[in-house]
Design a protein around this motif. Sequence first.
Motif, PDB file in Angstrom:
ATOM      1  N   ALA A  41      69.835  30.252 -17.425  1.00  0.00           N
ATOM      2  CA  ALA A  41      70.069  31.089 -18.613  1.00  0.00           C
ATOM      3  C   ALA A  41      68.723  31.275 -19.303  1.00  0.00           C
ATOM      4  CB  ALA A  41      71.046  30.402 -19.551  1.00  0.00           C
ATOM      5  N   THR A  42      68.512  32.452 -19.884  1.00  0.00           N
ATOM      6  CA  THR A  42      67.261  32.673 -20.626  1.00  0.00           C
ATOM      7  C   THR A  42      67.485  33.625 -21.790  1.00  0.00           C
ATOM      8  OG1 THR A  42      64.934  33.317 -20.504  1.00  0.00           O
ATOM      9  CG2 THR A  42      66.458  34.593 -19.161  1.00  0.00           C
ATOM     10  N   THR A  43      66.618  33.488 -22.789  1.00  0.00           N
ATOM     11  CA  THR A  43      66.672  34.399 -23.936  1.00  0.00           C
ATOM     12  C   THR A  43      65.683  35.557 -23.779  1.00  0.00           C
ATOM     13  OG1 THR A  43      65.043  33.028 -25.081  1.00  0.00           O
ATOM     14  CG2 THR A  43      67.362  32.586 -25.555  1.00  0.00           C
ATOM     15  N   ARG A  44      64.889  35.524 -22.709  1.00  0.00           N
ATOM     16  CA  ARG A  44      63.940  36.627 -22.568  1.00  0.00           C
ATOM     17  C   ARG A  44      64.664  37.875 -22.074  1.00  0.00           C
ATOM     18  NH1 ARG A  44      62.855  38.236 -17.602  1.00  0.00           N
ATOM     19  NH2 ARG A  44      62.193  36.853 -15.923  1.00  0.00           N
ATOM     20  N   PHE A  57      71.101  34.412 -16.292  1.00  0.00           N
ATOM     21  CA  PHE A  57      72.108  34.782 -17.289  1.00  0.00           C
ATOM     22  C   PHE A  57      71.320  35.132 -18.538  1.00  0.00           C
ATOM     23  CE2 PHE A  57      74.566  31.682 -14.689  1.00  0.00           C
ATOM     24  CZ  PHE A  57      75.574  32.539 -14.257  1.00  0.00           C
ATOM     25  N   PHE A  58      71.348  36.403 -18.926  1.00  0.00           N
ATOM     26  CA  PHE A  58      70.587  36.826 -20.098  1.00  0.00           C
ATOM     27  C   PHE A  58      71.451  36.644 -21.338  1.00  0.00           C
ATOM     28  CE2 PHE A  58      68.666  39.140 -16.542  1.00  0.00           C
ATOM     29  CZ  PHE A  58      67.341  38.743 -16.706  1.00  0.00           C
ATOM     30  N   VAL A  59      71.006  35.776 -22.226  1.00  0.00           N
ATOM     31  CA  VAL A  59      71.806  35.487 -23.429  1.00  0.00           C
ATOM     32  C   VAL A  59      70.936  35.607 -24.680  1.00  0.00           C
ATOM     33  CG1 VAL A  59      73.368  33.927 -22.175  1.00  0.00           C
ATOM     34  CG2 VAL A  59      71.364  32.980 -23.343  1.00  0.00           C
ATOM     35  N   SER A  60      71.619  35.753 -25.816  1.00  0.00           N
ATOM     36  CA  SER A  60      70.890  35.820 -27.090  1.00  0.00           C
ATOM     37  C   SER A  60      70.410  34.421 -27.462  1.00  0.00           C
ATOM     38  CB  SER A  60      71.826  36.333 -28.182  1.00  0.00           C
ATOM     39  OG  SER A  60      72.840  35.364 -28.406  1.00  0.00           O
ATOM     40  N   ARG A  63      73.284  32.457 -28.872  1.00  0.00           N
ATOM     41  CA  ARG A  63      74.160  31.926 -27.815  1.00  0.00           C
ATOM     42  C   ARG A  63      73.497  30.728 -27.123  1.00  0.00           C
ATOM     43  NH1 ARG A  63      77.745  29.799 -25.822  1.00  0.00           N
ATOM     44  NH2 ARG A  63      78.411  30.017 -23.677  1.00  0.00           N
ATOM     45  N   PHE A  64      72.183  30.844 -26.869  1.00  0.00           N
ATOM     46  CA  PHE A  64      71.479  29.749 -26.196  1.00  0.00           C
ATOM     47  C   PHE A  64      71.530  28.486 -27.049  1.00  0.00           C
ATOM     48  CE2 PHE A  64      68.328  27.247 -24.080  1.00  0.00           C
ATOM     49  CZ  PHE A  64      68.224  27.741 -22.797  1.00  0.00           C
ATOM     50  N   GLU A  65      71.331  28.664 -28.352  1.00  0.00           N
ATOM     51  CA  GLU A  65      71.340  27.486 -29.226  1.00  0.00           C
ATOM     52  C   GLU A  65      72.734  26.873 -29.354  1.00  0.00           C
ATOM     53  OE1 GLU A  65      69.059  28.986 -32.548  1.00  0.00           O
ATOM     54  OE2 GLU A  65      67.163  28.500 -31.541  1.00  0.00           O
ATOM     55  N   GLU A  66      73.745  27.714 -29.225  1.00  0.00           N
ATOM     56  CA  GLU A  66      75.120  27.190 -29.150  1.00  0.00           C
ATOM     57  C   GLU A  66      75.297  26.347 -27.881  1.00  0.00           C
ATOM     58  OE1 GLU A  66      77.420  31.016 -31.131  1.00  0.00           O
ATOM     59  OE2 GLU A  66      78.005  30.358 -29.113  1.00  0.00           O
ATOM     60  N   HIS A  71      76.107  20.926 -25.546  1.00  0.00           N
ATOM     61  CA  HIS A  71      75.763  20.185 -24.315  1.00  0.00           C
ATOM     62  C   HIS A  71      76.149  20.963 -23.058  1.00  0.00           C
ATOM     63  CE1 HIS A  71      74.829  16.790 -26.854  1.00  0.00           C
ATOM     64  NE2 HIS A  71      75.992  16.922 -27.433  1.00  0.00           N
ATOM     65  N   LYS A  72      75.943  22.261 -23.118  1.00  0.00           N
ATOM     66  CA  LYS A  72      76.306  23.125 -21.996  1.00  0.00           C
ATOM     67  C   LYS A  72      75.139  23.333 -21.032  1.00  0.00           C
ATOM     68  CE  LYS A  72      80.518  24.367 -23.327  1.00  0.00           C
ATOM     69  NZ  LYS A  72      81.669  23.823 -22.558  1.00  0.00           N
TER      70      LYS A  72
END
Lengths: 215, 215
Positions: A41-44, A57-60, A63-66, A71-72
């Motif tokens: 997963a990445t925020t870039r 997996f492109f996430v905001s 979302r990443f901090e969630e 513990h995901k």
Amino acid sequence: MTEKNKRGLLVVVSGFSGAGKGTLIRELLRQYPNYRLSVSATTRAPRAGEEDGKDYFFVSRERFEEMIAGHKLIEYASYVGNYYGTPRDYVEEMLTAGNDVILEIEIQGALKVKDIFPEAVFVFVAPPDAETLEQRLTGRGTESREQVLARLKRAAEESRWMPDYDYLLVNDDLSETVARLRALLESQHLSMRRHRAFAEEIRAALNRFYLKEEK
Amino acid sequence: MTEKNKRGLLVVVSGFSGAGKGTLIRELLRQYPNYRLSVSATTRAPRAGEEDGKDYFFVSRERFEEMIAGHKLIEYASYVGNYYGTPRDYVEEMLTAGNDVILEIEIQGALKVKDIFPEAVFVFVAPPDAETLEQRLTGRGTESREQVLARLKRAAEESRWMPDYDYLLVNDDLSETVARLRALLESQHLSMRRHRAFAEEIRAALNRFYLKEEK
């Protein structure tokens, strides 16, 4: 061989920058499509041609901090202002479905995986020697001498953790190294700790045989 | 791959009577003559065609007891009034010369080897299931039902120790099982504990690179 333990194998692959582990893993997956490469997963932002769920997996950031808080993530790190991490559910699902999963991750992240998946197999990819690494890094022609030296320094620091890995793959010849990695992964399926159920079943069945007929 | 650790691998192979481990090892040695099979010492008389130093080291009872007293045997046992044992010097010499050595020994003896050679690899050979073992033992046609049941009972007792082995080889198909054993043994050469020297050397060499040029 029928494997009683259907859960897939988790394989962590690390190595020095320039050791060729990316090429090695791509070639392994091309020859043996049964292996699954973990998708980070990445925020870039996606680059041209990159697919969500395949390359990353492109996430905001939110979302990443969630995911961090929940513990995901098996491990995560921040580079150049963006987060990168290994989603736990995705790896867990693939393992449960019986797929062997390969994680290509940095050494620091790799050691965190040990805490969560102690049964994972840790493979370190190294060049035949330091000179070869220096030549490969220089030969790319994309980096200044300072950058090459910085990579060599980082490799020297990372080499401290080599003994924490289970296996060493010296990448001297791509096709031979792929064959060795393949043999290594297949052999891990023979590990006795994966066959505790088999050992118990055969014991019970053997006991039934002679107890039935013994006076 | 150049292996910095030149010492050979010690491989202990055990399994139930009837699991086919003798055939498996013979076939492995036929295909890959680089492996060395440990030759046992015995006090029994040579049979027709048996060669001293090849099939067994044939020694007197007095000599055998000297070997026991002098800790010259890795393990030994007594069967039908004769001693059988694994000479330590012979195994040590072959390992030092860089040969991979295979010990085909009983489970009780195998566990003693762990004390002397903790780095040895322990492989357990099993049939696909209890029924197959019973059929193979019965199919030999050389033993009474009581003898077959005694072997099954012994196998049930021995199965208790299966978890003490590192790897399980289910011998369902001879040529596939030989290939798996071969891959397993080659993979053991990649074990990080065999490459501590390599890890230290590459670290030192990487350090020299950047220390030389860094200001």
